[in-house]
Design a protein around this motif. Structure first.
Motif, PDB file in Angstrom:
ATOM      1  N   PRO A  18       9.411 -38.739  24.868  1.00  0.00           N
ATOM      2  CA  PRO A  18      10.556 -38.203  24.141  1.00  0.00           C
ATOM      3  C   PRO A  18      11.562 -37.442  25.016  1.00  0.00           C
ATOM      4  O   PRO A  18      12.732 -37.413  24.694  1.00  0.00           O
ATOM      5  CB  PRO A  18       9.919 -37.245  23.125  1.00  0.00           C
ATOM      6  CG  PRO A  18       8.641 -36.819  23.755  1.00  0.00           C
ATOM      7  CD  PRO A  18       8.157 -38.005  24.534  1.00  0.00           C
ATOM      8  N   ALA A  67       7.566 -42.998  15.398  1.00  0.00           N
ATOM      9  CA  ALA A  67       8.538 -41.927  15.153  1.00  0.00           C
ATOM     10  C   ALA A  67       8.004 -40.705  15.883  1.00  0.00           C
ATOM     11  O   ALA A  67       6.840 -40.333  15.699  1.00  0.00           O
ATOM     12  CB  ALA A  67       8.676 -41.644  13.658  1.00  0.00           C
ATOM     13  N   ILE A  68       8.833 -40.096  16.727  1.00  0.00           N
ATOM     14  CA  ILE A  68       8.392 -38.952  17.536  1.00  0.00           C
ATOM     15  C   ILE A  68       9.145 -37.689  17.096  1.00  0.00           C
ATOM     16  O   ILE A  68      10.358 -37.613  17.238  1.00  0.00           O
ATOM     17  CB  ILE A  68       8.663 -39.192  19.039  1.00  0.00           C
ATOM     18  CG1 ILE A  68       8.058 -40.532  19.500  1.00  0.00           C
ATOM     19  CG2 ILE A  68       8.107 -38.046  19.872  1.00  0.00           C
ATOM     20  CD1 ILE A  68       8.271 -40.834  20.984  1.00  0.00           C
ATOM     21  N   PRO A  69       8.410 -36.713  16.560  1.00  0.00           N
ATOM     22  CA  PRO A  69       9.088 -35.507  16.048  1.00  0.00           C
ATOM     23  C   PRO A  69       9.381 -34.497  17.156  1.00  0.00           C
ATOM     24  O   PRO A  69       9.087 -33.316  17.007  1.00  0.00           O
ATOM     25  CB  PRO A  69       8.091 -34.972  15.026  1.00  0.00           C
ATOM     26  CG  PRO A  69       6.764 -35.328  15.596  1.00  0.00           C
ATOM     27  CD  PRO A  69       6.953 -36.646  16.303  1.00  0.00           C
ATOM     28  N   GLN A  70       9.921 -34.985  18.238  1.00  0.00           N
ATOM     29  CA  GLN A  70      10.333 -34.087  19.330  1.00  0.00           C
ATOM     30  C   GLN A  70      11.578 -34.648  20.005  1.00  0.00           C
ATOM     31  O   GLN A  70      11.552 -35.755  20.559  1.00  0.00           O
ATOM     32  CB  GLN A  70       9.231 -33.937  20.395  1.00  0.00           C
ATOM     33  CG  GLN A  70       9.669 -32.981  21.515  1.00  0.00           C
ATOM     34  CD  GLN A  70       8.763 -32.977  22.749  1.00  0.00           C
ATOM     35  OE1 GLN A  70       7.733 -33.635  22.785  1.00  0.00           O
ATOM     36  NE2 GLN A  70       9.177 -32.218  23.753  1.00  0.00           N
ATOM     37  N   THR A  98      14.903 -30.564  11.304  1.00  0.00           N
ATOM     38  CA  THR A  98      13.763 -31.251  11.905  1.00  0.00           C
ATOM     39  C   THR A  98      14.318 -32.495  12.583  1.00  0.00           C
ATOM     40  O   THR A  98      14.913 -33.344  11.910  1.00  0.00           O
ATOM     41  CB  THR A  98      12.725 -31.653  10.834  1.00  0.00           C
ATOM     42  OG1 THR A  98      12.237 -30.469  10.203  1.00  0.00           O
ATOM     43  CG2 THR A  98      11.565 -32.433  11.443  1.00  0.00           C
ATOM     44  N   VAL A 157      13.982 -35.920  14.826  1.00  0.00           N
ATOM     45  CA  VAL A 157      12.989 -36.964  15.051  1.00  0.00           C
ATOM     46  C   VAL A 157      13.621 -38.162  15.748  1.00  0.00           C
ATOM     47  O   VAL A 157      14.704 -38.608  15.362  1.00  0.00           O
ATOM     48  CB  VAL A 157      12.378 -37.412  13.702  1.00  0.00           C
ATOM     49  CG1 VAL A 157      11.319 -38.489  13.909  1.00  0.00           C
ATOM     50  CG2 VAL A 157      11.783 -36.214  12.967  1.00  0.00           C
TER      51      VAL A 157
END
Lengths: 348, 348
Positions: free
Chosen positions: A191, A205-208, A242, A244
């Motif tokens: 990321p 899906a990368i939450p960073q 948030t 993503v």
């Protein structure tokens, strides 16, 4: 000083994903430049880029590169901006900086022309271009604020990899191809290129986005929070985010919840003010499956808004879906709009 | 009646994406079946599926198929459930239905065992399995509700295409491959097979799952809203949802905002109750880039929760990131957990 014969424009980071779009946008919007200087790190210097039929050699950025430059568009990372923006200003250029280096500096206006063009007047040589995910959101929120007031914003983003640069687009392509062919791929960009671990973005899906801050939010999330308040002149606005990363090359999408100050507003009124707002294209006809999508936004300067509906429980709450080309309105075209504003406002 | 020698289990929709996972899960969780009947539409009848070394021929579902069946797991679309579930019940089977056909029927319990297992007792032959995106969210919310109360939930989803079945997985693969090779692809499945228009999902985000209702929300969003209230026995809970399809094969991700009833709670306390909650795996170490991701959840029965942080402005507000395998906890394994609960509670 008005310059009727055109301006000397420099693009710093000319070979990057945003730099490339800056050059294209200068041409496509017929920006009145009479000289274009393309600058980069020593690594990319020497590359040749054809601009409007003319071949221009990319030069390594040094302080002297900015002699005679009127407008310097920076998009080569925060450290490059910190090093060279003051050098450019010293030599009389106005810097429009697409990095986060100066965005929260109280002396530096942070500008989205549809929202706070007048802030440009207060510049001291540097004008900051906000973060991509912030820009499209404030373009969509400003008409709401202006007409109905704004109390609160909660956003969840669906961000394209090109926000991490050309290497991230390459990684998405290479990784997706490898996985479809049953091969393995070792991620090394996403990321965050400079962070310790790298993860698969293809089919994930990368939450960073950007590195983490001490409060558990990422820098990207804090940028959305802080920049929104600064651009909209609303330090009291409640904002949370948030952020993503999803496997999309270009085009950020955002699920935005907001609360109006004014009571008794309905979704039709929100739609109405957005339909006539500058820089906004309303795409909101669910009965015909018309709503904004990343693939449709690519290559366009506008911010697309749809899926507008009242929250079922909160009287002043609404939801919307906001999409824009993160390399254009999110970066390159917003920067060049700022330059256009400078000219229109007689500030250069 | 307790059946110590095992149960006759039927899987309706055995060749579908969820049906396949139901069969695998029955085997992997060592469900005590002594006979397995695999049913489908006439189109798929005759196919042979190897289960635990034994080859079983899929039969066309007819009312008589349910003679002697103890537990019938349905996942072949709402119309099939409406037609055959009453037939199965009439013949003495308990139906666990994974479609939306009976979910909001007040006579039908809607069950996520970690949340409302006790509701199973009230069944009249049919027990409904909630929508995939709802299940993982309530698994993560229930420990919060139980310990701190719950006032409000806002969710934005990042949903995998397998929620639309095997044809959607195929479309994602074929379309992605075609686009990477510079070819075109005519989508015909997503966002909704039966809707008028179809859009590209590869390298895109589509803010439509299921068809639209008159209020501007999609059915998927209304399912999340209504099912959450029913499962948690909280008709007064404020819930809203934005449901989005992204180019992921399996594994739904959700950005969830919630407000606790109790004041003065911090993120550490939320983390603590989630760490020990049934069905939840806490993955929340931002300093080590540890957070849930779809690709890591595939093949697992748990719900993964991370990115827990307090809202910067709302005292009782928190954000979290919730990920689970939509075909397992979102469908197949939740259904089989319900069957296991039936046995454990002596209801079959």
């Amino acid at each position: 000083m008005a310059n009727t014969s055109g301006y000397h424009v420099a693009v710093v980071g000319a070979t990057g994903a945003v730099g490339q779009q800056m050059i294209k946008t200068l041409v496509n919007r017929k920006f009145p430049y009479n000289k274009l200087t393309l600058l980069s790190s020593s690594r990319s210097a020497g590359k040749k880029i054809t601009v409007n039929g003319e071949e221009i050699t990319v030069q390594e950025a040094v302080p002297e590169s900015f002699e005679g430059v009127d407008i310097a568009l920076f998009s080569a990372g925060g450290s490059v901006s910190k090093k060279f923006a003051p050098e450019a200003v010293k030599r009389g250029a106005i810097v429009i900086d697409n990095t986060s280096a100066f965005r929260m500096d109280p002396e530096v206006p942070l500008v989205v022309p549809e929202v706070n063009e007048e802030d440009i007047q207060k510049h001291n040589g540097i004008i900051a271009n906000p973060n991509c995910s912030t820009i499209q959101m404030v373009v969509a929120l400003e008409p709401v604020r202006k007409n109905f007031g704004l109390k609160r914003v909660l956003v969840s983003t669906y961000q394209a990899v090109s926000g991490s640069g050309a290497a991230a687009i390459q990684e998405l392509n290479d990784e997706t191809k490898a996985l479809l062919e049953g091969q393995t791929y070792e991620p090394h960009v996403l990321p965050v290129k400079g962070d310790k671990k790298h993860y698969q973005i293809a089919f994930n899906a990368i939450p960073q986005i950007d590195v983490f801050t001490d409060n558990g939010f990422t820098f990207e999330e804090m940028k959305m929070i802080n920049e929104t308040k600064k651009i909209m002149h609303m330090p009291e606005l409640k904002v949370s985010a948030t952020c993503v990363r999803i496997p999309v090359a270009t085009g950020h999408s955002e699920s935005v919840y907001f609360e109006t100050e004014k009571d008794g507003i309905n979704a039709g009124q929100i739609r109405e003010v957005l339909a006539s707002a500058p820089g906004v294209v309303l795409e909101d006809r669910p009965e015909e499956q018309i709503y904004p999508m990343a693939v449709n936004a690519v290559g366009k300067y506008d911010t697309f808004v749809g899926r507008i509906r009242k929250d079922p429980d909160e009287d002043n709450g609404f939801h919307m879906w906001v999409v824009s080309d993160n390399l254009l309105k999110g970066a390159a075209s917003n920067s060049i709009q700022i330059a256009e504003s400078l000219i229109r406002m007689g500030l250069i």
